[in-house]
Write a protein that holds these residues in place. Structure first.
Motif, PDB file in Angstrom:
ATOM      1  N   SER A 268       5.290  -2.660  -8.502  1.00 54.05           N
ATOM      2  CA  SER A 268       4.342  -1.715  -8.565  1.00 54.05           C
ATOM      3  C   SER A 268       2.933  -2.655  -8.705  1.00 54.05           C
ATOM      4  N   VAL A 269       1.958  -2.046  -8.025  1.00 58.03           N
ATOM      5  CA  VAL A 269       0.275  -2.468  -8.514  1.00 58.03           C
ATOM      6  C   VAL A 269      -0.281  -1.388  -8.976  1.00 58.03           C
ATOM      7  N   LYS A 270      -1.021  -1.525  -9.981  1.00 54.70           N
ATOM      8  CA  LYS A 270      -1.687  -0.282 -10.770  1.00 54.70           C
ATOM      9  C   LYS A 270      -2.882  -0.662 -10.690  1.00 54.70           C
ATOM     10  N   VAL A 271      -4.109   0.405 -10.655  1.00 51.42           N
ATOM     11  CA  VAL A 271      -5.644   0.091 -10.561  1.00 51.42           C
ATOM     12  C   VAL A 271      -5.975   1.018 -12.065  1.00 51.42           C
ATOM     13  N   TRP A 272      -6.596   0.260 -12.775  1.00 50.48           N
ATOM     14  CA  TRP A 272      -7.262   0.496 -14.184  1.00 50.48           C
ATOM     15  C   TRP A 272      -8.937   0.437 -14.130  1.00 50.48           C
ATOM     16  N   TYR A 279      -6.557   4.655 -16.564  1.00 55.11           N
ATOM     17  CA  TYR A 279      -5.867   4.401 -15.592  1.00 55.11           C
ATOM     18  C   TYR A 279      -6.071   5.165 -14.312  1.00 55.11           C
ATOM     19  N   VAL A 280      -5.921   4.499 -13.228  1.00 59.33           N
ATOM     20  CA  VAL A 280      -6.563   4.985 -11.898  1.00 59.33           C
ATOM     21  C   VAL A 280      -5.374   5.359 -10.977  1.00 59.33           C
ATOM     22  N   GLU A 281      -4.519   4.826 -10.549  1.00 62.35           N
ATOM     23  CA  GLU A 281      -3.357   4.784  -9.803  1.00 62.35           C
ATOM     24  C   GLU A 281      -2.456   3.613  -9.541  1.00 62.35           C
ATOM     25  N   THR A 282      -1.538   4.108  -8.914  1.00 64.94           N
ATOM     26  CA  THR A 282      -0.203   3.015  -8.685  1.00 64.94           C
ATOM     27  C   THR A 282       0.227   2.957  -7.363  1.00 64.94           C
ATOM     28  N   LEU A 283       0.429   1.855  -6.948  1.00 66.32           N
ATOM     29  CA  LEU A 283       0.863   1.442  -5.447  1.00 66.32           C
ATOM     30  C   LEU A 283       2.031   0.871  -5.436  1.00 66.32           C
ATOM     31  N   PHE A 284       2.943   1.367  -4.516  1.00 66.42           N
ATOM     32  CA  PHE A 284       4.141   0.952  -4.153  1.00 66.42           C
ATOM     33  C   PHE A 284       4.472   0.329  -2.878  1.00 66.42           C
ATOM     34  N   GLY A 285       5.433  -0.544  -2.686  1.00 62.92           N
ATOM     35  CA  GLY A 285       5.588  -1.295  -1.346  1.00 62.92           C
ATOM     36  C   GLY A 285       6.654  -2.453  -1.301  1.00 62.92           C
ATOM     37  N   LEU A 293      -1.140 -12.101  -8.201  1.00 58.91           N
ATOM     38  CA  LEU A 293      -2.016 -11.197  -7.564  1.00 58.91           C
ATOM     39  C   LEU A 293      -3.255 -11.737  -7.488  1.00 58.91           C
ATOM     40  N   ASP A 294      -4.155 -11.372  -6.590  1.00 58.44           N
ATOM     41  CA  ASP A 294      -5.502 -11.980  -6.509  1.00 58.44           C
ATOM     42  C   ASP A 294      -6.516 -10.982  -5.944  1.00 58.44           C
ATOM     43  N   SER A 295      -7.872 -10.773  -6.166  1.00 57.35           N
ATOM     44  CA  SER A 295      -8.710 -10.019  -5.436  1.00 57.35           C
ATOM     45  C   SER A 295     -10.314 -10.672  -5.605  1.00 57.35           C
ATOM     46  N   LEU A 296     -11.056 -10.346  -4.607  1.00 49.17           N
ATOM     47  CA  LEU A 296     -12.380 -10.859  -4.743  1.00 49.17           C
ATOM     48  C   LEU A 296     -13.306  -9.388  -4.804  1.00 49.17           C
ATOM     49  N   SER A 297     -14.497  -9.363  -4.085  1.00 46.95           N
ATOM     50  CA  SER A 297     -15.229  -8.262  -4.075  1.00 46.95           C
ATOM     51  C   SER A 297     -14.937  -6.983  -3.173  1.00 46.95           C
ATOM     52  N   ARG A 298     -14.091  -6.950  -2.205  1.00 43.90           N
ATOM     53  CA  ARG A 298     -13.502  -5.875  -1.638  1.00 43.90           C
ATOM     54  C   ARG A 298     -12.611  -4.836  -2.408  1.00 43.90           C
ATOM     55  N   GLU A 299     -12.956  -3.821  -2.022  1.00 45.12           N
ATOM     56  CA  GLU A 299     -11.686  -2.747  -2.790  1.00 45.12           C
ATOM     57  C   GLU A 299     -10.443  -2.975  -2.302  1.00 45.12           C
ATOM     58  N   VAL A 313      -1.374  -7.210   1.363  1.00 46.56           N
ATOM     59  CA  VAL A 313      -2.855  -6.868   1.213  1.00 46.56           C
ATOM     60  C   VAL A 313      -3.027  -5.259   1.104  1.00 46.56           C
ATOM     61  N   TRP A 314      -3.494  -5.053  -0.188  1.00 46.67           N
ATOM     62  CA  TRP A 314      -3.468  -3.430  -0.419  1.00 46.67           C
ATOM     63  C   TRP A 314      -4.977  -2.879  -0.364  1.00 46.67           C
ATOM     64  N   LYS A 315      -4.955  -2.086   0.505  1.00 51.03           N
ATOM     65  CA  LYS A 315      -6.382  -1.524   0.684  1.00 51.03           C
ATOM     66  C   LYS A 315      -6.441  -0.343   0.045  1.00 51.03           C
ATOM     67  N   ILE A 316      -7.174  -0.280  -0.975  1.00 49.78           N
ATOM     68  CA  ILE A 316      -7.058   0.697  -2.243  1.00 49.78           C
ATOM     69  C   ILE A 316      -7.783   2.309  -1.627  1.00 49.78           C
ATOM     70  N   PRO A 317      -8.960   2.475  -1.008  1.00 49.12           N
ATOM     71  CA  PRO A 317      -9.322   3.629  -0.630  1.00 49.12           C
ATOM     72  C   PRO A 317      -8.487   4.224   0.377  1.00 49.12           C
ATOM     73  N   GLU A 318      -7.779   3.318   1.450  1.00 50.14           N
ATOM     74  CA  GLU A 318      -7.010   3.923   2.258  1.00 50.14           C
ATOM     75  C   GLU A 318      -5.725   4.245   1.887  1.00 50.14           C
ATOM     76  N   GLU A 319      -5.343   3.629   0.657  1.00 49.87           N
ATOM     77  CA  GLU A 319      -4.135   3.749   0.218  1.00 49.87           C
ATOM     78  C   GLU A 319      -2.832   3.276   1.337  1.00 49.87           C
ATOM     79  N   SER A 320      -3.216   2.090   1.894  1.00 46.49           N
ATOM     80  CA  SER A 320      -2.338   1.462   3.013  1.00 46.49           C
ATOM     81  C   SER A 320      -2.389   0.033   2.356  1.00 46.49           C
TER      82      SER A 320
END
Length: 483
Positions: A268-272, A279-285, A293-299, A313-320
């Motif tokens: 899983s991937v979690k957002v904090w 804690y914000v949310e959990t993403l599965f896939g 894991l890595d990220s830059l300035s996009r959500e 690539v996890w798009k957090i707002p779209e949950e996709s």
């Protein structure tokens, strides 16, 4: 009577001539009735002739003095009105020059701001690429600095945003803050034994760490399923996040925020939200353990899925999520080059370049660190770490092949070209470029960060700071569309 009148008249004329000769700069006063008397003119002319004949025999010193007096008289002859006009013109000329200088400065500032805004827009679109690779020179091995402090293999490291400090962690559960310039330890957070009560710190192998882009927070994750948040400046413990059901294997702060992404072997991937300790949310896939894991300035964030053979690539707002396939082995590491491109490494020895618009790699290098083993039983060296110089054409890869390799991404990220090798003995478990791009830091261990499949006895558990020299100080910027 007439004789006495003439005598009086001659005395008056002589006095007038004497006044004209002795009073330089004074105007001669007209005598009343001078025009009506031609005899007076004749007398004056005779006197003038006498004066000029006297001046013919003047000494050079007297002549020079008279010349200077005449020049002074010319200067004195500038009227008050003319002086005002001259000063006004001078003042207007000074104002004009000041305005021109001010306009030039403002234009320069506008160009700087416009250039910066343009770079920011291109960076957000993933189309900014600084062409640095062509200027890089192989470092002198004697200039590589080695920092010793951890007892067991280094597993992960990060560099502070100002490039002044390095934070490293290891299998001995300790965290060390290093001063880059002096190479000395600024702070040590010692590891503890599992089950120790009251110990502030980790009691299991630390596998990952991240630092916020403002340098305020440091996050570390371990095999005990814990994420610990520290104040980076003082190394003071702030919070502990629980929630993952297996080892925490990847951490990254979203650039410009205190939003933290975490990945785990629980798939899983979690957002904090670190600033609010929430804690914000959990993403599965993923279908297997997440290894990086890595990220830059996009959500959004990018993860490598180990033996499920995918990068997501996890798009957090779209949950996709976007799913990418390419490697044949376990994908053990991934790093974003810019907002649209990334590099990954796998245990099949391959390194791949990806664009977010295509589900297959744009470029793949098989056996990127060559092979090892007996003839006929050759196996490629595992790729244990990758790093990218942000928004540039330079990437680095690490393995246990006794070297770190630097690569150039050709135009459009469609080819990886080897630049040079940097000799380093041991498992290169972590690689990071400094934010300014003037040095590369490698975390070396005798073992792989995720296990104990091999042990290289001659290796030293250490941090290596590798200076990156450039032939030219300035680097060109390419703003092509990319892929």
């Amino acid at each position: 009577m007439a004789a006495s009148g003439r005598k009086k008249q001659q005395q008056q004329e002589a006095a007038a001539v004497a006044a004209a000769a002795g009073g330089a700069g004074r105007k001669r006063r007209k005598l009343p009735g001078a025009e009506e008397k031609p005899r007076q003119k004749v007398a004056a002319a005779k006197l003038n002739e006498e004066i000029s004949s006297d001046s013919d025999v003047e000494s050079p010193a007297l002549s020079g003095k008279r010349k200077r007096d005449n020049e002074a008289e010319e200067e004195i002859e500038e009227t008050a009105q003319e002086k005002k006009l001259r000063l006004a013109k001078l003042y207007l000329e000074q104002l004009r020059q000041q305005e021109e200088e001010k306009a030039e400065e403002e234009a320069f500032k506008e160009e700087l701001v416009a250039g910066r805004l343009k770079e920011d827009v291109l960076e957000q679109k993933g189309k900014l690429q600084r062409l640095i690779a062509k200027d890089l020179q192989p470092p002198d091995p004697a200039e590589i600095r080695v920092l010793r402090g951890h007892q067991l293999p280094i597993t992960c490291l990060v560099i502070s945003p100002d490039d002044k400090y390095i934070f490293s962690a290891a299998k001995d559960c300790s965290i060390i803050k290093w001063d880059v310039e002096s190479g000395k330890k600024e702070h040590v957070i010692r590891g503890g034994k599992k089950g120790t009560e009251g110990h502030v710190g980790h009691t299991a192998h630390i596998l990952c760490m991240a630092i916020s882009s403002d340098g305020k927070y440091l996050a570390t994750g371990d095999r005990n399923k814990l994420i610990m948040i520290w104040e980076a400046a003082t190394c003071k413990h702030l919070y502990t996040f629980t929630g993952h059901r297996d080892a925490v294997s990847g951490l990254s702060f979203r650039k410009g925020t205190h939003q933290l992404y975490s990945a785990s072997h629980d798939r899983s991937v979690k957002v904090w939200n670190v600033a609010e300790n929430a804690y914000v949310e959990t993403l599965f896939g993923h279908q297997d353990v997440i290894t990086g894991l890595d990220s830059l300035s996009r959500e959004c964030c990018v993860t490598s899925g180990g033996r499920d053979g995918t990068i997501r690539v996890w798009k957090i707002p779209e949950e996709s999520q976007l799913v990418f396939y390419g490697h044949q082995g376990s994908i053990d590491c991934v790093q974003l080059i810019n907002e649209e491109h990334m590099v990954s490494g796998a245990d099949d020895g391959s390194v791949a370049l990806w664009g977010l618009s295509k589900k297959k790699p744009l470029a793949t290098v098989r056996q990127a660190h060559s092979n090892h083993g007996a003839q006929g039983l050759e196996q490629p060296y595992w790729i244990s770490s990758v790093a990218a110089m942000l928004n540039s054409d330079v990437v680095a890869t690490g393995s246990c092949s006794a070297s770190v390799r630097l690569w150039k991404c050709n135009e459009g990220f469609r080819k990886l070209e080897l630049l040079f090798d940097i000799p380093l003995v041991g498992f290169v478990n972590s690689l990071k470029f400094s934010n300014a791009g003037d040095f590369l830091v490698a975390g070396i261990g005798q073992e792989h960060r995720l296990g104990r499949w091999w042990r290289i006895k001659e290796a030293k558990n250490s941090i290596c700071i590798i200076p990156l020299k450039r032939m030219a100080a300035a680097s060109s910027v390419q703003t092509g569309e990319g892929s």
